[in-house]
Design a protein around this motif. Structure first.
Motif, mmCIF file in Angstrom:
data_model
loop_
_atom_site.group_PDB
_atom_site.id
_atom_site.type_symbol
_atom_site.label_atom_id
_atom_site.label_comp_id
_atom_site.label_asym_id
_atom_site.label_seq_id
_atom_site.Cartn_x
_atom_site.Cartn_y
_atom_site.Cartn_z
ATOM 1 N N ARG A 161 0.827 -1.195 0.000
ATOM 2 C CA ARG A 161 0.000 0.000 0.000
ATOM 3 C C ARG A 161 0.874 1.263 0.000
ATOM 4 O O ARG A 161 0.574 2.224 -0.671
ATOM 5 N N SER A 162 1.961 1.259 0.731
ATOM 6 C CA SER A 162 2.860 2.411 0.776
ATOM 7 C C SER A 162 3.440 2.698 -0.601
ATOM 8 O O SER A 162 3.558 3.848 -1.023
ATOM 9 N N ARG A 163 3.759 1.638 -1.340
ATOM 10 C CA ARG A 163 4.321 1.814 -2.681
ATOM 11 C C ARG A 163 3.289 2.474 -3.611
ATOM 12 O O ARG A 163 3.599 3.368 -4.377
ATOM 13 N N LYS A 164 2.016 2.043 -3.500
ATOM 14 C CA LYS A 164 0.979 2.619 -4.340
ATOM 15 C C LYS A 164 0.787 4.107 -4.041
ATOM 16 O O LYS A 164 0.647 4.905 -4.949
ATOM 17 N N VAL A 165 0.802 4.491 -2.771
ATOM 18 C CA VAL A 165 0.668 5.895 -2.407
ATOM 19 C C VAL A 165 1.830 6.704 -2.944
ATOM 20 O O VAL A 165 1.667 7.791 -3.484
ATOM 21 N N ALA A 166 3.048 6.151 -2.830
ATOM 22 C CA ALA A 166 4.227 6.853 -3.340
ATOM 23 C C ALA A 166 4.115 7.067 -4.840
ATOM 24 O O ALA A 166 4.465 8.119 -5.364
ATOM 25 N N ASP A 167 3.604 6.071 -5.585
ATOM 26 C CA ASP A 167 3.446 6.212 -7.027
ATOM 27 C C ASP A 167 2.471 7.340 -7.349
ATOM 28 O O ASP A 167 2.704 8.125 -8.264
ATOM 29 N N ALA B 296 3.520 15.101 -19.481
ATOM 30 C CA ALA B 296 2.180 14.522 -19.450
ATOM 31 C C ALA B 296 2.154 13.161 -20.125
ATOM 32 O O ALA B 296 1.469 12.234 -19.655
ATOM 33 N N ASP B 297 2.896 13.009 -21.199
ATOM 34 C CA ASP B 297 2.977 11.704 -21.864
ATOM 35 C C ASP B 297 3.567 10.654 -20.932
ATOM 36 O O ASP B 297 3.128 9.499 -20.918
ATOM 37 N N GLY B 298 4.572 11.072 -20.146
ATOM 38 C CA GLY B 298 5.174 10.146 -19.195
ATOM 39 C C GLY B 298 4.198 9.724 -18.114
ATOM 40 O O GLY B 298 4.131 8.542 -17.739
ATOM 41 N N VAL B 299 3.419 10.676 -17.625
ATOM 42 C CA VAL B 299 2.398 10.351 -16.622
ATOM 43 C C VAL B 299 1.370 9.402 -17.207
ATOM 44 O O VAL B 299 0.958 8.419 -16.576
ATOM 45 N N LEU B 300 0.964 9.674 -18.444
ATOM 46 C CA LEU B 300 -0.044 8.836 -19.093
ATOM 47 C C LEU B 300 0.455 7.401 -19.259
ATOM 48 O O LEU B 300 -0.315 6.443 -19.125
ATOM 49 N N LYS B 301 1.728 7.262 -19.518
ATOM 50 C CA LYS B 301 2.313 5.926 -19.683
ATOM 51 C C LYS B 301 2.324 5.154 -18.366
ATOM 52 O O LYS B 301 2.085 3.935 -18.338
ATOM 53 N N ASP B 302 2.571 5.879 -17.267
ATOM 54 C CA ASP B 302 2.742 5.209 -15.977
ATOM 55 C C ASP B 302 1.459 5.118 -15.160
ATOM 56 O O ASP B 302 1.368 4.294 -14.242
ATOM 57 N N ALA B 303 0.492 5.954 -15.455
ATOM 58 C CA ALA B 303 -0.743 5.970 -14.662
ATOM 59 C C ALA B 303 -1.698 4.892 -15.156
ATOM 60 O O ALA B 303 -1.656 4.463 -16.318
ATOM 61 N N GLY B 304 -2.581 4.477 -14.295
ATOM 62 C CA GLY B 304 -3.611 3.532 -14.684
ATOM 63 C C GLY B 304 -4.610 4.167 -15.624
ATOM 64 O O GLY B 304 -4.934 5.348 -15.511
ATOM 65 N N ARG B 305 -5.076 3.393 -16.595
ATOM 66 C CA ARG B 305 -6.039 3.909 -17.557
ATOM 67 C C ARG B 305 -7.285 4.429 -16.824
ATOM 68 O O ARG B 305 -7.808 3.776 -15.927
ATOM 69 N N GLU B 306 -7.733 5.618 -17.209
ATOM 70 C CA GLU B 306 -8.911 6.266 -16.664
ATOM 71 C C GLU B 306 -8.745 6.684 -15.201
ATOM 72 O O GLU B 306 -9.710 7.066 -14.543
ATOM 73 N N SER B 307 -7.515 6.641 -14.685
ATOM 74 C CA SER B 307 -7.265 7.102 -13.318
ATOM 75 C C SER B 307 -7.335 8.625 -13.281
ATOM 76 O O SER B 307 -7.226 9.295 -14.321
ATOM 77 N N PRO B 308 -7.503 9.216 -12.099
ATOM 78 C CA PRO B 308 -7.511 10.680 -12.010
ATOM 79 C C PRO B 308 -6.236 11.305 -12.577
ATOM 80 O O PRO B 308 -6.298 12.370 -13.202
ATOM 81 N N GLU B 309 -5.103 10.631 -12.359
ATOM 82 C CA GLU B 309 -3.835 11.165 -12.884
ATOM 83 C C GLU B 309 -3.814 11.122 -14.413
ATOM 84 O O GLU B 309 -3.307 12.045 -15.062
ATOM 85 N N ALA B 310 -4.384 10.067 -14.995
ATOM 86 C CA ALA B 310 -4.436 9.970 -16.449
ATOM 87 C C ALA B 310 -5.348 11.049 -17.033
ATOM 88 O O ALA B 310 -5.043 11.637 -18.081
#
Length: 269
Positions: free
Chosen positions: A5-11, A38-52
């Motif tokens: 869980r800590s790793r997910k929060v850090a991400d 932004a492209d880098g975030v899109l690559k690393d974030a989960g699809r349809e996540s708030p970050e994406a």
């Protein structure tokens, strides 16, 4: 389990930090850096996540700053698809449509934006400008009024005047050009239209353009010259007659500068 869980929060924190960096790049007029981040975030974030979703909104704004309006609309459309409740996504999508001369789409999407974010003065002002293109006079005035109420420092309720009155003001401003300059502009006329041509906007002209110079310059050629003023766009920025007179004067001086190959601050009058 706790370590996972800590790793997910850090991400998530890292992704938010990178989105903030992309926003800063936009503020610093570096859309290419913003797009890369932004492209880098899109690559690393989960699809349809708030970050994406946030990354797509940043991508849309970056594309728009690079005059890539079709790409901006596509990025914002994906953000709207992933999160239909994101007002910023609808706002960006509408701004891209506005630059593509898709004014009905712009109005519909701005209406969605202000429904979700009713305190966004920028969206209300954009809605007023888009409704002006559709000749929705009363609805446009309502939107401009809402923007001015929310942010009176930056937005106004436009002063609308008759065409003949605008023509008179423009003629008076033209008379103020010193004779030694006007002597070299014998073929120049000042014309007024309500708004830029839709086909020109489709080809890339800014729909909010105030004026345009066309023809020869003082450096050569004898082709007819024309200074074209767009009445509605001037009015959109002015709340009083004095403000409008000054804005028309500045636009004419700016276009005269184009005739002489000079920047506005180089003109000696």
């Amino acid at each position: 389990m706790s370590l996972f869980r800590s790793r997910k929060v850090a991400d998530a924190v890292d992704l938010e930090r990178r989105i903030e960096q992309a926003d800063e790049a936009l503020e610093n007029h570096d859309p290419r850096l913003a797009l890369r981040l932004a492209d880098g975030v899109l690559k690393d974030a989960g699809r349809e996540s708030p970050e994406a979703v946030s990354a797509q909104v940043v991508r849309a704004e970056a594309f728009r700053a690079m005059d890539r309006f079709a790409d901006a609309e596509k990025a914002a459309a994906r953000a709207c698809e992933w999160d239909p409740e994101d007002g910023a996504a609808w706002h960006e999508r509408a701004l891209a449509a506005y630059r593509l001369a898709r004014f009905e789409d712009a109005v519909a999407w701005l209406e969605e934006s202000v429904h979700l974010e009713p305190e966004d003065a920028h969206a209300w002002n954009a809605l007023g400008r888009a409704r002006t293109w559709l000749d929705e006079k009363d609805a446009a005035k309502d939107a401009f009024r809402r923007a001015a109420m929310l942010d009176p420092e930056h937005f106004v309720v436009p002063l609308r005047i008759a065409g003949f009155e605008f023509d008179r003001i423009a003629a008076e401003a033209w008379k103020q050009i010193p004779a030694q300059f006007k002597e070299r502009m014998e073929n120049t006329i000042v014309a007024v239209e309500e708004l830029p041509d839709v086909e020109d906007v489709e080809d890339g002209t800014d729909p909010d353009l105030l004026g345009l110079y066309s023809g020869a310059t003082a450096l050569g050629d004898d082709f007819p010259e024309r200074i074209l003023l767009y009445q509605r766009n001037h009015e959109n920025t002015c709340a009083t007659l004095g403000d409008l007179v000054e804005e028309i004067r500045r636009t004419i001086l700016h276009e005269v500068g184009h005739h002489f190959g000079m920047d506005h601050d180089e003109l000696p009058f």
